[in-house]
Design a protein around this motif. Sequence first.
Motif, PDB file in Angstrom:
ATOM      1  N   GLN A   1      -5.485  -5.816   2.746  1.00  0.00           N
ATOM      2  CA  GLN A   1      -6.361  -4.734   2.853  1.00  0.00           C
ATOM      3  C   GLN A   1      -6.979  -4.537   4.313  1.00  0.00           C
ATOM      4  OE1 GLN A   1      -7.104  -2.756   0.538  1.00  0.00           O
ATOM      5  NE2 GLN A   1      -6.292  -3.840  -1.240  1.00  0.00           N
TER       6      GLN A   1
ATOM      7  N   HIS B   1      -4.408  -2.735   6.380  1.00  0.00           N
ATOM      8  CA  HIS B   1      -4.028  -1.264   5.887  1.00  0.00           C
ATOM      9  C   HIS B   1      -5.299  -0.448   6.727  1.00  0.00           C
ATOM     10  CE1 HIS B   1      -3.780   2.417   3.413  1.00  0.00           C
ATOM     11  NE2 HIS B   1      -4.981   2.593   2.969  1.00  0.00           N
ATOM     12  N   CYS B   2      -6.537  -0.938   6.588  1.00  0.00           N
ATOM     13  CA  CYS B   2      -7.614  -0.173   7.274  1.00  0.00           C
ATOM     14  C   CYS B   2      -7.316  -0.236   8.644  1.00  0.00           C
ATOM     15  CB  CYS B   2      -8.911  -1.258   6.736  1.00  0.00           C
ATOM     16  SG  CYS B   2     -10.372  -0.432   7.803  1.00  0.00           S
TER      17      CYS B   2
ATOM     18  N   SER C   1      -9.064   5.351   5.832  1.00  0.00           N
ATOM     19  CA  SER C   1      -9.264   3.809   5.856  1.00  0.00           C
ATOM     20  C   SER C   1     -10.284   3.254   4.982  1.00  0.00           C
ATOM     21  CB  SER C   1      -9.831   3.310   7.435  1.00  0.00           C
ATOM     22  OG  SER C   1     -11.027   3.579   7.649  1.00  0.00           O
TER      23      SER C   1
ATOM     24  N   ARG D   1      -6.266   2.373  -0.118  1.00  0.00           N
ATOM     25  CA  ARG D   1      -6.167   0.864   0.209  1.00  0.00           C
ATOM     26  C   ARG D   1      -4.878   0.676  -0.288  1.00  0.00           C
ATOM     27  NH1 ARG D   1      -9.145  -1.689  -4.936  1.00  0.00           N
ATOM     28  NH2 ARG D   1      -8.461  -0.676  -6.516  1.00  0.00           N
ATOM     29  N   HIS D   2      -4.543  -0.524   0.007  1.00  0.00           N
ATOM     30  CA  HIS D   2      -3.259  -1.360  -0.179  1.00  0.00           C
ATOM     31  C   HIS D   2      -3.099  -1.708  -1.594  1.00  0.00           C
ATOM     32  CE1 HIS D   2      -0.108  -4.425   0.048  1.00  0.00           C
ATOM     33  NE2 HIS D   2      -0.977  -4.997  -0.807  1.00  0.00           N
TER      34      HIS D   2
END
Length: 397
Positions: free
Chosen positions: A196, A199-200, A255, A259-260
């Motif tokens: 996460q 990803h962000c 972001s 999310r992942h």
Amino acid sequence: GRVDRRRYVTFYPAPSAPPPGARTVRVVGTDKHLPELKGVLVHLWKSGEFVDANTVPVCLSLPRQFSFVHDPKTGEAVLLASSKLDRPSVNRYIGHPGIRPWEQDRGELPLGVTRVLDAMEGAHLLWESMSSRYGSRIGLPALSFPDMNDLFQAEYGDEDLPPLRSYHDQATDQHRLLLVARDLVERSVANYIEAQIEHCSSEQLKARRARKEALKSLKNARDEVSDDETDEEDSDAEPDENHRDILPVILDFPSVSSRHTNSVQDEVVEDWCDNHAAPLFDEARKEGCVATHVCYRPEDLNFYHKNNSVDNQNPHVYHEGLRGKGGSAGNGKNRIKGLAVDHEERGLSSPELYSVIDLANLTERLQEKAAPFHLEQSERFMCPGAPETMIQMTIDA
């Protein structure tokens, strides 16, 4: 989104044979969401410490439920893991859910029995710790305790019973199974959190790059207007007062809104859309409560007529035509204002919105049909309760 197959927590497989003096736990996944658990081996010392903690597997989808099995052929303890809490956890070790206290009239507690009870006490304390930490988010089987009469008779050599050593092995096996289950959950959760964060960070980087390009384009446009304008610093610098219309990036929308995800989460979203949202939408459409450009001959319809306006304080599902953006709003008038500011910052024309569904003007018949269906379906997706710890919140995600 697509599942990122990278792992952020170190893992490498253990050798097939344990070192001398170590015991093996075999970890097996029981559903398609845990493909990493295909008979993974984890070796532990008799003390309960891992030979190598990095051989505990890491799963992209979180393991949620465990069962204990003993393989009589190999003597291995087998940990069965599932990504779903849809069945009771099972403990195949023979015994009872509790243990009776030692009766004083039997005299002093034999040393061999004491060792078995100490081993079971260690397993029980770990079980309680995990139950407290994870709550009902993780399904653990009840521990199997030997009968005190069997321990007493085994201590004094009853040939009809297994030797006392087998009861001790059963106790330590369950302790090791709990240790592996605990680390499997902790490492998988840590991996999920790292995914996460990655990803962000990736979305933030994209936003910063987009901002640099916007600054560069703005500078070039101004240079064309006036040759006398002073060249700005490079695009990495923070904007000066002439660049107030290019806002600095703090947390951009992608972001925090995307999310992942793992395969379990993707399956839940699919279930929600197919079996909850779509039927509700179909009912609303049949009742004439839906306006959408995905229809027969949409070019003949005026979706932006005042009757489809979101310029009121009602909650709406809306469509914005200029950017092709859909969404929902608790207050239509406020959403128009917010989008107008957003469009101005992007250098776009004023937003063009129409109401797909005015949630304050549903027919009575639709409400009567939709309300019980919505409550019934929503119950399937509810968390077991309000999370009390960060790890419980992560598991619920």
